[in-house]
Motif scaffolding. Structure first.
Motif, PDB file in Angstrom:
ATOM      1  N   LEU A 114       0.827  -1.206   0.000  1.00 23.18           N
ATOM      2  CA  LEU A 114       0.000   0.000   0.000  1.00 23.18           C
ATOM      3  C   LEU A 114       0.860   1.254   0.000  1.00 23.18           C
ATOM      4  O   LEU A 114       0.560   2.235  -0.700  1.00 23.18           O
ATOM      5  N   ALA A 115       1.954   1.238   0.762  1.00 25.72           N
ATOM      6  CA  ALA A 115       2.856   2.390   0.804  1.00 25.72           C
ATOM      7  C   ALA A 115       3.507   2.620  -0.556  1.00 25.72           C
ATOM      8  O   ALA A 115       3.649   3.770  -1.009  1.00 25.72           O
ATOM      9  N   VAL A 116       3.911   1.528  -1.228  1.00 25.27           N
ATOM     10  CA  VAL A 116       4.516   1.669  -2.554  1.00 25.27           C
ATOM     11  C   VAL A 116       3.509   2.250  -3.542  1.00 25.27           C
ATOM     12  O   VAL A 116       3.829   3.154  -4.334  1.00 25.27           O
ATOM     13  N   LEU A 117       2.288   1.726  -3.523  1.00 31.40           N
ATOM     14  CA  LEU A 117       1.256   2.237  -4.425  1.00 31.40           C
ATOM     15  C   LEU A 117       0.955   3.705  -4.144  1.00 31.40           C
ATOM     16  O   LEU A 117       0.789   4.505  -5.074  1.00 31.40           O
ATOM     17  N   LEU A 118       0.885   4.062  -2.864  1.00 34.06           N
ATOM     18  CA  LEU A 118       0.636   5.453  -2.506  1.00 34.06           C
ATOM     19  C   LEU A 118       1.783   6.350  -2.968  1.00 34.06           C
ATOM     20  O   LEU A 118       1.564   7.467  -3.460  1.00 34.06           O
ATOM     21  N   GLY A 119       3.023   5.846  -2.824  1.00 33.69           N
ATOM     22  CA  GLY A 119       4.172   6.611  -3.312  1.00 33.69           C
ATOM     23  C   GLY A 119       4.116   6.818  -4.815  1.00 33.69           C
ATOM     24  O   GLY A 119       4.442   7.901  -5.314  1.00 33.69           O
ATOM     25  N   ARG A 120       3.700   5.779  -5.556  1.00 39.94           N
ATOM     26  CA  ARG A 120       3.562   5.927  -7.009  1.00 39.94           C
ATOM     27  C   ARG A 120       2.481   6.941  -7.359  1.00 39.94           C
ATOM     28  O   ARG A 120       2.627   7.721  -8.316  1.00 39.94           O
ATOM     29  N   GLU A 121       1.388   6.910  -6.614  1.00 38.65           N
ATOM     30  CA  GLU A 121       0.317   7.871  -6.863  1.00 38.65           C
ATOM     31  C   GLU A 121       0.817   9.302  -6.671  1.00 38.65           C
ATOM     32  O   GLU A 121       0.575  10.175  -7.493  1.00 38.65           O
ATOM     33  N   ILE A 122       1.519   9.528  -5.560  1.00 36.17           N
ATOM     34  CA  ILE A 122       2.032  10.869  -5.277  1.00 36.17           C
ATOM     35  C   ILE A 122       3.046  11.294  -6.330  1.00 36.17           C
ATOM     36  O   ILE A 122       3.036  12.432  -6.812  1.00 36.17           O
ATOM     37  N   ALA A 123       3.935  10.352  -6.714  1.00 38.24           N
ATOM     38  CA  ALA A 123       4.935  10.672  -7.740  1.00 38.24           C
ATOM     39  C   ALA A 123       4.269  11.003  -9.073  1.00 38.24           C
ATOM     40  O   ALA A 123       4.696  11.921  -9.783  1.00 38.24           O
ATOM     41  N   GLY A 124       3.202  10.263  -9.420  1.00 38.67           N
ATOM     42  CA  GLY A 124       2.494  10.545 -10.669  1.00 38.67           C
ATOM     43  C   GLY A 124       1.840  11.911 -10.660  1.00 38.67           C
ATOM     44  O   GLY A 124       1.890  12.645 -11.655  1.00 38.67           O
ATOM     45  N   VAL A 125       1.224  12.266  -9.538  1.00 39.30           N
ATOM     46  CA  VAL A 125       0.596  13.596  -9.422  1.00 39.30           C
ATOM     47  C   VAL A 125       1.649  14.688  -9.526  1.00 39.30           C
ATOM     48  O   VAL A 125       1.463  15.688 -10.245  1.00 39.30           O
ATOM     49  N   LEU A 126       2.772  14.522  -8.821  1.00 38.20           N
ATOM     50  CA  LEU A 126       3.825  15.540  -8.856  1.00 38.20           C
ATOM     51  C   LEU A 126       4.437  15.658 -10.252  1.00 38.20           C
ATOM     52  O   LEU A 126       4.757  16.758 -10.710  1.00 38.20           O
ATOM     53  N   ARG A 127       4.598  14.529 -10.936  1.00 36.67           N
ATOM     54  CA  ARG A 127       5.166  14.576 -12.283  1.00 36.67           C
ATOM     55  C   ARG A 127       4.221  15.306 -13.239  1.00 36.67           C
ATOM     56  O   ARG A 127       4.662  16.111 -14.052  1.00 36.67           O
ATOM     57  N   GLN A 128       2.926  15.045 -13.132  1.00 39.19           N
ATOM     58  CA  GLN A 128       1.982  15.723 -14.006  1.00 39.19           C
ATOM     59  C   GLN A 128       1.900  17.215 -13.680  1.00 39.19           C
ATOM     60  O   GLN A 128       1.758  18.047 -14.584  1.00 39.19           O
ATOM     61  N   ARG A 129       2.006  17.561 -12.410  1.00 43.57           N
ATOM     62  CA  ARG A 129       2.047  18.971 -12.030  1.00 43.57           C
ATOM     63  C   ARG A 129       3.287  19.638 -12.613  1.00 43.57           C
ATOM     64  O   ARG A 129       3.231  20.786 -13.069  1.00 43.57           O
ATOM     65  N   HIS A 130       4.409  18.932 -12.588  1.00 44.43           N
ATOM     66  CA  HIS A 130       5.645  19.481 -13.154  1.00 44.43           C
ATOM     67  C   HIS A 130       5.487  19.742 -14.647  1.00 44.43           C
ATOM     68  O   HIS A 130       5.937  20.773 -15.163  1.00 44.43           O
ATOM     69  N   ILE A 131       4.830  18.824 -15.355  1.00 38.91           N
ATOM     70  CA  ILE A 131       4.614  19.008 -16.791  1.00 38.91           C
ATOM     71  C   ILE A 131       3.716  20.214 -17.047  1.00 38.91           C
ATOM     72  O   ILE A 131       3.962  21.016 -17.959  1.00 38.91           O
ATOM     73  N   ALA A 132       2.664  20.373 -16.243  1.00 38.75           N
ATOM     74  CA  ALA A 132       1.765  21.515 -16.413  1.00 38.75           C
ATOM     75  C   ALA A 132       2.485  22.836 -16.135  1.00 38.75           C
ATOM     76  O   ALA A 132       2.304  23.827 -16.858  1.00 38.75           O
ATOM     77  N   LYS A 133       3.312  22.864 -15.097  1.00 40.89           N
ATOM     78  CA  LYS A 133       4.066  24.085 -14.800  1.00 40.89           C
ATOM     79  C   LYS A 133       5.100  24.365 -15.883  1.00 40.89           C
ATOM     80  O   LYS A 133       5.377  25.525 -16.200  1.00 40.89           O
ATOM     81  N   LEU A 134       5.675  23.310 -16.448  1.00 43.13           N
ATOM     82  CA  LEU A 134       6.623  23.488 -17.544  1.00 43.13           C
ATOM     83  C   LEU A 134       5.927  24.091 -18.762  1.00 43.13           C
ATOM     84  O   LEU A 134       6.496  24.949 -19.457  1.00 43.13           O
ATOM     85  N   HIS A 135       4.708  23.673 -19.013  1.00 37.33           N
ATOM     86  CA  HIS A 135       3.915  24.249 -20.109  1.00 37.33           C
ATOM     87  C   HIS A 135       3.746  25.756 -19.918  1.00 37.33           C
ATOM     88  O   HIS A 135       3.971  26.548 -20.846  1.00 37.33           O
TER      89      HIS A 135
END
Length: 342
Positions: A114-135
């Protein structure tokens, strides 16, 4: 009527130079792509995209009544599961010491997963936020023609695709050009041509394939419920696939944020208005009169799927459309308008 009154020509027709009534011609004009009309300029498209991203991907609303409700329900469910697991472990230890330790080991393994899955979820959200800010940052740097900012941003852009072998040539061009004396606007345009255009082509193929599948399946499907389920499934798959191509790795939470941005983009551009613009496209291309109601429904569903894909393309793309205009429905799904006119 007196003899001095001027002679007025009727407004219903006009006369040619020789005095003969003008020959009338029935003219059917091409209907422009509604998506291109709604995003007629790059500035408008960028503003809409940034608004949609702010509504979903990079939303900063941490406290709302909906969020409080979700947090409270999640907390209650967590407490209930904790009490249930505690009772289960106690019962296992009461029956056998070995069974108790096996239960503890399995519970620890479940918590780790569960911790690994939650970490992946958080990493995915942060990565998508980074892409949006880069835009947004690339949009601003291009407007200001800021060379230093452009160098930093295109280098960051290239780093998104380090593990993608198919982008190796584009990354090398971008990184080499970033070290040369190039204006900021030109550097961003080079990055778009070399690195993002191949990704755009992949996304457009995905949109075309999804629209084709939806139009065919909904045209032959015997049940309306199956139509709805298939269209929703294809839309979800298309949004996730578009985010992955552009460098995002959305889990459940990341997908929900992207879906919210796509919905906001569709709402602003009028993508959910089923009637006017899309029906005009069908009529303008001479399709509606030639297709049965079932086939027409398939075409309309294919058009809507293409619109969802175009909105996902806009909000997931890591940089604005600068070199070329944003694609329209006719660009990604021309087969939906292939019927010949009489």
């Amino acid at each position: 009527m007196t003899q001095d009154a001027p002679i007025r020509r009727p407004r219903a027709f006009r006369l040619d130079a020789d005095g003969a009534p003008a020959t009338t011609h029935a003219t059917i004009e091409e209907q422009p792509d509604a998506y291109e009309l709604e995003t007629a300029t790059p500035e408008t498209e960028n503003a809409v995209t940034e608004y949609a991203q702010a509504r979903g991907i990079i939303a900063r609303r941490f406290l709302s009544w909906g969020g409080v409700l979700g947090t409270a329900i999640s907390g209650l469910i967590t407490l209930a599961l904790g009490l249930w697991f505690n009772t289960l472990i106690d019962d296992l230890f009461a029956r056998s010491l070995t069974l108790g330790w096996i239960g503890v080991a399995l519970l620890a393994l479940a918590i780790l997963a569960l911790a690994v899955l939650l970490g992946r979820e958080i990493a995915g959200v942060l990565r998508q936020r980074h892409i949006a800010k880069l835009h947004a940052a690339l949009t601003e740097a291009r407007i200001k023609d800021d060379r230093d900012a452009a160098r930093s941003l295109v280098t960051d852009l290239a780093s998104l695709y380090t593990k993608r072998p198919e982008t190796a040539q584009g990354r090398s061009v971008v990184l080499r050009t970033a070290r040369e004396i190039v204006d900021g606007r030109d550097l961003i345009d080079i990055a778009e041509r070399s690195l993002i255009h191949p990704l755009d082509e992949q996304v457009q193929r995905e949109i075309a394939n999804a629209a084709k599948r939806v139009s065919v399946v909904t045209a032959i499907s015997p049940r309306a419920l199956l139509d709805v389920l298939f269209v929703v499934a294809q839309a979800i798959r298309l949004v996730r696939r578009t985010a992955e191509i552009y460098g995002g790795r959305p889990g459940l939470l990341g997908f929900l944020r992207i879906a919210k941005s796509v919905g906001a983009h569709l709402a602003v551009t009028g993508g959910m208005a089923v009637g006017d613009s899309l029906v005009q496209q069908l009529l303008g291309h001479g399709i509606a009169a030639k297709l049965s109601a079932r086939l027409g429904e398939g075409v309309l569903n294919g058009l809507l799927t293409a619109r969802v894909g175009l909105s996902a393309m806009a909000v997931c793309r890591p940089m604005p459309f600068s070199v070329d205009d944003p694609p329209g429905v006719g660009d990604v799904a021309p087969f939906l308008f292939s019927a010949k006119k009489d």
